[in-house]
Write a protein that holds these residues in place. Structure first.
Motif, PDB file in Angstrom:
ATOM      1  N   ASN A   1     -32.202  43.575  42.906  1.00  0.00           N
ATOM      2  CA  ASN A   1     -33.009  42.702  42.058  1.00  0.00           C
ATOM      3  C   ASN A   1     -32.708  41.246  42.411  1.00  0.00           C
ATOM      4  N   ILE A   2     -33.145  40.881  43.622  1.00  0.00           N
ATOM      5  CA  ILE A   2     -32.937  39.515  44.102  1.00  0.00           C
ATOM      6  C   ILE A   2     -34.258  38.986  44.641  1.00  0.00           C
ATOM      7  N   SER A   3     -34.310  37.686  44.800  1.00  0.00           N
ATOM      8  CA  SER A   3     -35.518  37.054  45.334  1.00  0.00           C
ATOM      9  C   SER A   3     -35.464  37.018  46.856  1.00  0.00           C
ATOM     10  N   VAL A   4     -36.563  36.676  47.455  1.00  0.00           N
ATOM     11  CA  VAL A   4     -36.623  36.518  48.905  1.00  0.00           C
ATOM     12  C   VAL A   4     -35.605  35.474  49.364  1.00  0.00           C
ATOM     13  N   THR A   5     -35.501  34.381  48.631  1.00  0.00           N
ATOM     14  CA  THR A   5     -34.587  33.309  49.031  1.00  0.00           C
ATOM     15  C   THR A   5     -33.127  33.747  48.936  1.00  0.00           C
ATOM     16  N   GLN A   6     -32.834  34.768  48.152  1.00  0.00           N
ATOM     17  CA  GLN A   6     -31.459  35.269  48.038  1.00  0.00           C
ATOM     18  C   GLN A   6     -31.148  36.331  49.091  1.00  0.00           C
ATOM     19  N   GLY A   7     -32.149  36.720  49.885  1.00  0.00           N
ATOM     20  CA  GLY A   7     -31.830  37.612  50.995  1.00  0.00           C
ATOM     21  C   GLY A   7     -32.677  38.857  51.138  1.00  0.00           C
ATOM     22  N   LYS A   8     -33.962  38.707  51.394  1.00  0.00           N
ATOM     23  CA  LYS A   8     -34.813  39.856  51.687  1.00  0.00           C
ATOM     24  C   LYS A   8     -35.646  39.580  52.933  1.00  0.00           C
ATOM     25  N   ALA A   9     -36.010  40.669  53.624  1.00  0.00           N
ATOM     26  CA  ALA A   9     -36.864  40.563  54.798  1.00  0.00           C
ATOM     27  C   ALA A   9     -37.920  41.664  54.755  1.00  0.00           C
TER      28      ALA A   9
END
Length: 346
Positions: A18-26
């Motif tokens: 449950n994190i945002s793109v800016t916190q680390g998703k691709a």
């Protein structure tokens, strides 16, 4: 094969956080475009090093451990997470090393229920434990520290290495014997740090020194553990030099561009992120001509070269063994009472 690490090894575990793109998703285009033709959560245009090594070993490509679908744990698991740190305080959002180690212990319990204690111990002895850790810790340290002394840098490295050593010992106590350590990459030479710290195109020396300190200390610890612990075998893969040489001499390895990322915007294509719908970015037409896919991570073609070095490279890039030699190695099953004393004294 059990995989521990950060974004270099993450097959998409962060998709399930449950994190945002800016916190680390691709998990958005154009990530994944080259091989999978859709975004898997890998920080790459295609496959990453653990995918290639799995294929070389006859194992399937990795699914994230956090994927709720059924897993075949008999072939291992991948716990790596983009942004993962060795030191918990450096990133509270993703799967740090203690969390990944906790997941591994879950797997050991599940395997014991499935196979029984004896067969599980045999599986754990024969498995390879591959890790890529520490890079995010040093990037965090660099962004929050200025004018630090060499002794302060060494003290920080010692803390990171100490935590990696403790995790390695935990895995050893649970039955692990074959460890593949990937060095931290050339943190000061990736597009992101060049864009942030040094617009002249030179590598950022402070980060290069930190990475080198870490890699030297990790190699020393691995060598000491092999001496102390019966059946402990390892390899050190020089990801640092192998990647830096490609960035500095791209044509030598079949690339055209070694400094700019394929995907992104601004200086070195590293000031604007790759693929975020809210930002403008540029995308190269052929990622295989680029060493770097985005501001921090290599392209699939670069990873394919590095994985080949890891699997069957010579002693100048992976020592004292390469991964094929480690994979084929027959580990003695017995742990003497002396080893148990060594473990308890550690």
């Amino acid at each position: 094969m059990f995989v521990f690490g950060d974004s270099v090894f993450d097959p998409g575990n962060n998709n399930f956080l449950n994190i945002s793109v800016t916190q680390g998703k691709a998990n958005f285009p154009p990530y994944g475009e080259t091989f999978f033709h859709y975004p898997t959560g890998r920080f790459c245009d295609g496959r990453i090093i653990p995918d290639f090594t799995a294929s070389f070993a006859g194992l399937p490509l990795w699914r994230p451990y956090l994927d709720p679908a059924n897993h075949n744990l008999l072939v291992g698991a991948n716990f790596a997470s983009g942004g993962a740190c060795v030191l918990v305080e450096n990133n509270p959002y993703t799967l740090n090393l203690p969390i990944q180690l906790g997941f591994f212990k879950e797997v050991v319990n599940l395997l014991t229920q499935q196979l029984g204690e004896s067969d599980t111990k045999q599986l754990l002895r024969e498995a390879i434990y591959i890790s890529s850790l520490g890079g995010v810790d040093y990037m965090t340290f660099a962004s929050s520290s200025s004018n630090v002394t060499e002794s302060e840098m060494q003290e920080y490295v010692n803390i990171v290495i100490g935590n990696i050593t403790n995790a390695t010992m935990e895995i050893y106590k649970l039955g692990g014997r074959k460890f593949a350590f990937q060095s931290v990459g050339p943190l000061g030479c990736v597009p992101k740090t060049k864009a942030e710290f040094n617009s002249t195109g030179e590598c950022v020396e402070f980060l290069q020194i930190l990475a080198t300190m870490h890699n030297n200390a990790l190699a020393k610890v691995a060598e000491e553990l092999e001496i102390r612990l019966s059946g402990f075998k390892y390899l050190m893969f020089d990801f640092f030099t192998s990647l830096m040489d490609r960035a500095n001499n791209p044509e030598k390895y079949g690339f055209k561009v070694g400094d700019n990322a394929c995907c992104g915007g601004g200086a070195y294509h590293a000031q604007t992120a790759c693929g975020w719908l809210t930002e403008e970015y540029e995308l190269c037409s052929d990622p295989s001509k680029f060493v770097f896919w985005d501001a921090l991570h290599p392209t699939e073609y670069c990873y394919s070269q590095l994985a080949q070095l890891l699997w069957n490279g010579t002693g100048n890039v992976t020592w004292p063994l390469n991964m094929k030699q480690l994979y084929d190695l027959d580990i003695d099953a017995e742990i003497s009472s002396q080893d148990i004393d060594l473990i308890s004294d550690a």
